[in-house]
Design an enzyme around this catalytic site. Structure first.
Site, PDB file in Angstrom:
ATOM      1  N   TYR A 230      -4.871  -4.996  -3.256  1.00  0.00           N
ATOM      2  CA  TYR A 230      -6.189  -4.358  -3.230  1.00  0.00           C
ATOM      3  C   TYR A 230      -7.123  -5.088  -2.292  1.00  0.00           C
ATOM      4  CZ  TYR A 230      -8.402  -8.066  -6.005  1.00  0.00           C
ATOM      5  OH  TYR A 230      -8.918  -9.263  -6.425  1.00  0.00           O
TER       6      TYR A 230
ATOM      7  N   ARG B 198      -6.496  -8.199   6.239  1.00  0.00           N
ATOM      8  CA  ARG B 198      -5.965  -8.884   5.056  1.00  0.00           C
ATOM      9  C   ARG B 198      -5.134  -7.929   4.210  1.00  0.00           C
ATOM     10  NH1 ARG B 198     -10.025 -12.018   1.090  1.00  0.00           N
ATOM     11  NH2 ARG B 198     -10.628  -9.871   0.604  1.00  0.00           N
TER      12      ARG B 198
ATOM     13  N   ARG C 216      11.555   2.920 -14.157  1.00  0.00           N
ATOM     14  CA  ARG C 216      11.267   1.507 -14.399  1.00  0.00           C
ATOM     15  C   ARG C 216      12.490   0.660 -14.089  1.00  0.00           C
ATOM     16  NH1 ARG C 216      11.328  -2.858 -17.532  1.00  0.00           N
ATOM     17  NH2 ARG C 216       9.387  -4.055 -17.722  1.00  0.00           N
TER      18      ARG C 216
ATOM     19  N   HIS D  19      13.059  -3.336 -12.015  1.00  0.00           N
ATOM     20  CA  HIS D  19      12.393  -4.409 -11.281  1.00  0.00           C
ATOM     21  C   HIS D  19      12.628  -4.325  -9.782  1.00  0.00           C
ATOM     22  CE1 HIS D  19      11.847  -6.037 -15.281  1.00  0.00           C
ATOM     23  NE2 HIS D  19      11.143  -7.061 -14.800  1.00  0.00           N
TER      24      HIS D  19
ATOM     25  N   LYS E  13      -3.417 -10.672  -2.085  1.00  0.00           N
ATOM     26  CA  LYS E  13      -4.470 -10.083  -2.922  1.00  0.00           C
ATOM     27  C   LYS E  13      -3.844  -9.030  -3.833  1.00  0.00           C
ATOM     28  CE  LYS E  13      -9.389  -8.903  -2.541  1.00  0.00           C
ATOM     29  NZ  LYS E  13      -9.888 -10.075  -3.272  1.00  0.00           N
TER      30      LYS E  13
ATOM     31  N   GLU F 127      -9.452 -23.040  -5.853  1.00  0.00           N
ATOM     32  CA  GLU F 127     -10.532 -22.061  -5.689  1.00  0.00           C
ATOM     33  C   GLU F 127     -11.153 -21.828  -7.057  1.00  0.00           C
ATOM     34  OE1 GLU F 127      -8.734 -18.529  -4.084  1.00  0.00           O
ATOM     35  OE2 GLU F 127      -7.274 -18.351  -5.695  1.00  0.00           O
TER      36      GLU F 127
ATOM     37  N   LEU G 151      -6.833 -17.674  -2.003  1.00  0.00           N
ATOM     38  CA  LEU G 151      -7.018 -16.424  -1.278  1.00  0.00           C
ATOM     39  C   LEU G 151      -7.779 -16.712   0.015  1.00  0.00           C
ATOM     40  CD1 LEU G 151      -6.690 -13.279  -1.443  1.00  0.00           C
ATOM     41  CD2 LEU G 151      -9.079 -13.256  -2.176  1.00  0.00           C
TER      42      LEU G 151
END
Length: 288
Positions: free
Chosen positions: A30, A49, A97, A99, A144, A176, A200
């Site tokens: 995101y 990014r 579903r 992995h 992110k 951070e 980040l």
């Protein structure tokens, strides 16, 4: 009004299948872009990014940068408020579903925009409180990812304490905060950890570095020990929504003299000036 998989619609009509891997696995990335007076701030840097995050997790980027920019500007134009926070995420899409990554799933793209909430003037003037915690998240904090339960748990620690942020240390070194990058000041020098997989690469982090260098303020990116942070003259957190905010209390003890310091006030003024410059340039481009 939101954007979902190629269409603008009221948020009440937006639906995502329960087998979307974003819902099942948190399998997505995101961005959040601040928008001032309908001008996106550092949009190209946010999109760059996003591209890095998508590549890191091997999700196909569904749009070119020009297409992303057009969608974001359309969404901004459809909102009734001037200052906005445009959130957008891309998940791997809908699949059974498993992995392992599906071979043929189409990415799910969702964008929404809300009023941008920056720290109120009184908080900027008095400074904020923070607590500390061990950074026990995964080792790819440079991506992110929408898988944010680790960050949420750490942010809740500060919320429970009535504080604004949680400052994180890994192996007694600053990384951070739960939703921010961190800078400190000691004897007139601005210090922050260098970019790595443990933090980040913040867009605002880069702006602070550029402004400091442009103003001739001493700045070092290096490993910062926990003991240095606890003895700092000033401590700041930075993010798209917080901009730059002074932390004046850490674990209940004052940082420096317990007030926003002179270096913070200088940087805050530089940041506000830079914002105005970006907005003026953006409006000129839109009018051209």
């Amino acid at each position: 009004m939101v954007f979902l998989n190629g269409k603008f619609m009221p948020i009440e009509e937006a639906r995502v299948p329960v087998l979307d891997r974003g819902f099942i696995f948190g399998d997505g990335v995101y961005e959040l872009v601040p928008v001032y007076s309908r001008v996106p701030f550092r949009l190209d840097e946010h999109l760059a990014r996003l591209e890095r995050s998508l590549a890191a997790v091997r999700i196909r980027n569904p749009y070119s940068r020009a297409e992303w920019r057009d969608i974001i500007l359309q969404l901004v134009a459809k909102q009734p408020f001037e200052d906005q926070g445009v959130y957008f995420q891309v998940t791997r899409g809908v699949a059974k579903r498993d992995h392992a990554f599906p071979r043929d799933a189409a990415p799910t793209v969702f964008l929404m925009s809300n009023p941008l909430t920056c720290p109120p003037r009184e908080l900027v003037e008095r400074g904020a409180a923070a607590v500390t915690a061990v950074d026990d998240r995964w080792l790819h904090c440079d991506i992110k990812s929408i898988s944010l339960i680790g960050n949420c748990l750490l942010r809740q620690a500060s919320a429970d304490a009535g504080a604004t942020e949680t400052i994180l240390f890994r192996d007694a070194k600053l990384t951070e905060a739960s939703a921010s990058n961190v800078f400190m000041v000691k004897q007139g020098v601005i210090l922050s950890p260098p970019k790595s997989n443990l933090i980040l690469p913040g867009i605002t982090y880069d702006v602070i570095a550029e402004l400091a260098q442009g103003a001739g303020l001493p700045l070092e990116f290096r490993a910062v020990a926990e003991a240095e942070v606890r003895a700092a003259d000033e401590l700041w957190v930075t993010s798209s929504s917080k901009e730059v905010l002074a932390i004046v209390s850490l674990d209940g003890r004052p940082v420096g003299d317990g007030k926003p310091g002179p270096m913070f006030r200088r940087m805050y003024a530089l940041y506000q000036e830079f914002k105005q410059k970006v907005m003026r340039a953006g409006k000129e481009r839109q009018a051209a």
